[in-house]
Design an enzyme around this catalytic site. Structure first.
Site, PDB file in Angstrom:
ATOM      1  N   ASN A   1       0.802  -1.221   0.000  1.00 13.42           N
ATOM      2  CA  ASN A   1       0.000   0.000   0.000  1.00 13.42           C
ATOM      3  C   ASN A   1       0.833   1.267   0.000  1.00 13.42           C
ATOM      4  OD1 ASN A   1      -2.409  -1.273  -0.101  1.00 13.42           O
ATOM      5  ND2 ASN A   1      -2.559  -1.507   2.129  1.00 13.42           N
TER       6      ASN A   1
ATOM      7  N   VAL B   1      11.652  -1.745  -0.819  1.00 16.85           N
ATOM      8  CA  VAL B   1      12.422  -2.235   0.331  1.00 16.85           C
ATOM      9  C   VAL B   1      13.119  -1.069   1.018  1.00 16.85           C
ATOM     10  CG1 VAL B   1      14.444  -3.629   0.955  1.00 16.85           C
ATOM     11  CG2 VAL B   1      12.742  -4.542  -0.638  1.00 16.85           C
TER      12      VAL B   1
ATOM     13  N   GLY C   1       1.601  -7.445  -9.951  1.00 18.87           N
ATOM     14  CA  GLY C   1       1.601  -7.409 -11.414  1.00 18.87           C
ATOM     15  C   GLY C   1       2.351  -8.576 -12.011  1.00 18.87           C
TER      16      GLY C   1
ATOM     17  N   ILE D   1      26.909  -6.334   5.409  1.00 19.51           N
ATOM     18  CA  ILE D   1      26.475  -5.011   5.857  1.00 19.51           C
ATOM     19  C   ILE D   1      25.157  -5.081   6.640  1.00 19.51           C
ATOM     20  CG2 ILE D   1      25.685  -2.735   5.069  1.00 19.51           C
ATOM     21  CD1 ILE D   1      27.757  -2.864   2.855  1.00 19.51           C
TER      22      ILE D   1
ATOM     23  N   HIS E   1      39.971  22.954   8.203  1.00  9.99           N
ATOM     24  CA  HIS E   1      40.579  22.369   9.400  1.00  9.99           C
ATOM     25  C   HIS E   1      39.828  22.861  10.638  1.00  9.99           C
ATOM     26  CE1 HIS E   1      43.654  20.903  12.137  1.00  9.99           C
ATOM     27  NE2 HIS E   1      43.601  22.067  12.758  1.00  9.99           N
TER      28      HIS E   1
END
Ligand code: FAD
Length: 467
Positions: A39, A44, A118, A185, A445
């Site tokens: 929805n 992901v 689909g 990871i 720096h």
């Protein structure tokens, strides 16, 4: 009920690849339909990947930084974890805000969103089964159906205590003892989160280093630090996983394998992701899908069927959101008639752990394999004023130069905010910068990104005489 609609372009899947492609198609004036089985838009990455994991890693980072201040004279009490509140913040304010934003952007661009699953019925039609059946007749299609976690036959994946990354992100509980299968990871990011929330975390990895794709010297720094939080078992393999009433019992073999089966309250299986190529009826459209489920494409993201394109995780590694976004743009632009190609020199990779690990371009291992005449320049953060002041001096910045041209061809950073520092190195490689370009660029720096300029100065080819 069933209906039929016609579109110039249909995009299957609304992850980073799919929504980027659909939005670019619409911006280029193409009548576009975006198909998504869930929805919310975002795939992901937005719903159960990049974004919720970074929200939880943010929580983890703040907890760890607060703890670390104890040794500098500021002590907080131990954190009180309200899982419901963290979950609600992650879902509503972070994920919800972004997925809602995407829905708004789709509307604004007049991209028609069709919700449902689909499958292709021909090279010009897609059937979507949702609350109603919709047949979409299209001129061109972009497949952006993504990937799902790898499962193994000997693992009881249907037990609620055996997690994939989506379960881990759901944050239903903080298990006392958590095993993470896979030192890549995703596993390490989740391990970092659960450690901070109070779990005792073991990580089992069959290779001889964590994050096997990155260079050994970078991972050595990372492993030294992460091992203080997670129990890392390298060169060790899970051989059986048994669900019992009082826990999940895991047997292992290899270098660090305990002699008996170990009991865990939860096991996160993070051993990789597989493409969804076999789940979309590609054969009906004539699109070739390989044995693993990947769809082969050319540099314009075209499949073997001239009017069907594919992008994102489904076309191959690295399975990363930013790769899918750029591929999506190329597919849309080619459909609109532009002569564009997906031809990046580099695609950055980042583990958002603490410390972060980030690399771009050729690793040293790859430079060796490619027989490049290369030299490595390293700037250790122990010599960085900002790193010392920020209590993160155990990082390092590494650059790899082609000795024939003095051009930077790769780089890696391990340390706090390494991922943010990587941008400069990626740009330098894409722009063909040499060591002098980096060394003579004045970096502010004290910053951590100063380490990039300082690493370039270490390389002997960085200071050349004027002609
Ligand atoms: P996906 O995001 O997988 O989206 C595909 C979409 O297609 C899904 O919404 C799916 O529902 C839909 N779909 C599939 N089949 C159909 C169908 N038949 N009908 C209708 N809809 C369908 N990458 C990064 O770059 N950075 C990160 O920090 C990062 N962190 C991650 C953390 C975790 C925990 C995980 C699991 C992944 C992470 N990734 C990260 C990887 C990243 O999420 C993926 O590379 C990216 O989402 C792939 O985008 P995509 O467009 O190819 O497909």
């Amino acid at each position: 009920m069933s209906k039929e609609i016609n579109a110039q372009v249909v995009v299957l899947g609304s992850g980073p690849g799919g929504y980027s492609a659909a939005f670019r198609c619409a911006d280029l004036g193409l009548d576009t339909v975006l198909v998504e089985k869930y929805n919310t838009l975002g795939g992901v990455c937005l719903n159960v990947g990049c974004i919720p994991s970074k929200a939880l890693l943010h929580v983890s980072k703040v907890i760890e930084e607060a703890k670390a201040l104890g040794s500098h004279g500021v002590t907080f009490g131990s954190p009180e974890i309200d899982l419901d509140k963290i979950r609600s913040w992650k879902e509503k304010q972070v994920v919800g805000q972004l997925t809602g934003g995407l829905a708004g952007m789709a509307k604004m661009r007049k991209v028609k969103v069709v919700n449902g699953t689909g499958t292709f019925t021909s090279s010009n039609s897609l059937e979507v089964i949702g609350e109603e059946k919709t047949t979409i007749n299209f001129k061109d299609a972009i497949i952006a159906a993504g990937s799902t976690p790898v499962t193994l036959p000997f693992i009881p994946h249907d037990d609620p205590r055996v997690w994939d990354s989506t379960d881990a992100l759901a944050l239903k509980e903080v298990p006392e003892k958590l095993l993470i299968m896979g030192g890549g990871i995703i596993g390490l990011e989740m391990g970092t989160v659960y450690h901070s929330l109070g779990s005792k975390v073991d990580v089992v990895e069959m290779f001889d280093q964590l994050i096997p794709a990155a260079d050994k010297d970078i991972i050595k720094v990372f492993t030294k630090k992460i091992s203080k939080k997670l129990n890392v078992m390298l060169e060790t393999k899970v051989t059986s996983v048994e669900a019992k009433e009082d826990g999940i019992y895991v047997s292992m073999e290899g270098k660090k394998a305990p002699s008996d089966a170990q009991r865990y309250d939860a096991v996160l299986v993070a051993i990789g992701r597989k493409p969804n190529g076999k789940l979309i009826g590609a054969e009906k459209a004539g699109v070739t899908v390989d044995d693993r489920g990947f769809i082969n494409v050319d540099k314009q993201m075209k499949t073997n069927v001239p009017n069907i394109y594919a992008i994102g995780d489904i076309v191959g590694n690295p399975m990363l959101a930013h790769k899918g976004v750029h591929e999506g743009h190329v597919a849309a632009e080619v459909i609109s008639g532009k002569k564009h190609y997906f031809d990046p020199k580099v695609i950055p990779s980042i583990a958002y752990t603490e410390p972060e690990v980030a690399w771009v371009g050729q690793t040293e291992k790859e430079a060796k394999e490619n027989k490049v005449n290369y030299e490595v320049a390293i700037f250790p953060w122990a010599a960085s004023g900002r790193a010392i002041a920020s209590d993160c001096s155990d990082g390092m910045t590494k650059l790899i130069f082609d000795k024939n041209s003095n051009r930077v061809i790769g780089g890696a950073v391990v340390g706090s905010n390494a991922g943010e520092l990587l941008g400069e190195i990626g740009l330098a490689i894409e722009m063909g910068c040499d060591a002098e370009d980096l060394a003579l660029t004045i970096h502010a720096h004290p910053t951590l990104h100063e380490s990039v300029g300082l690493a370039a100065e270490v390389y002997e080819g960085s200071i050349t005489d004027l002609p």
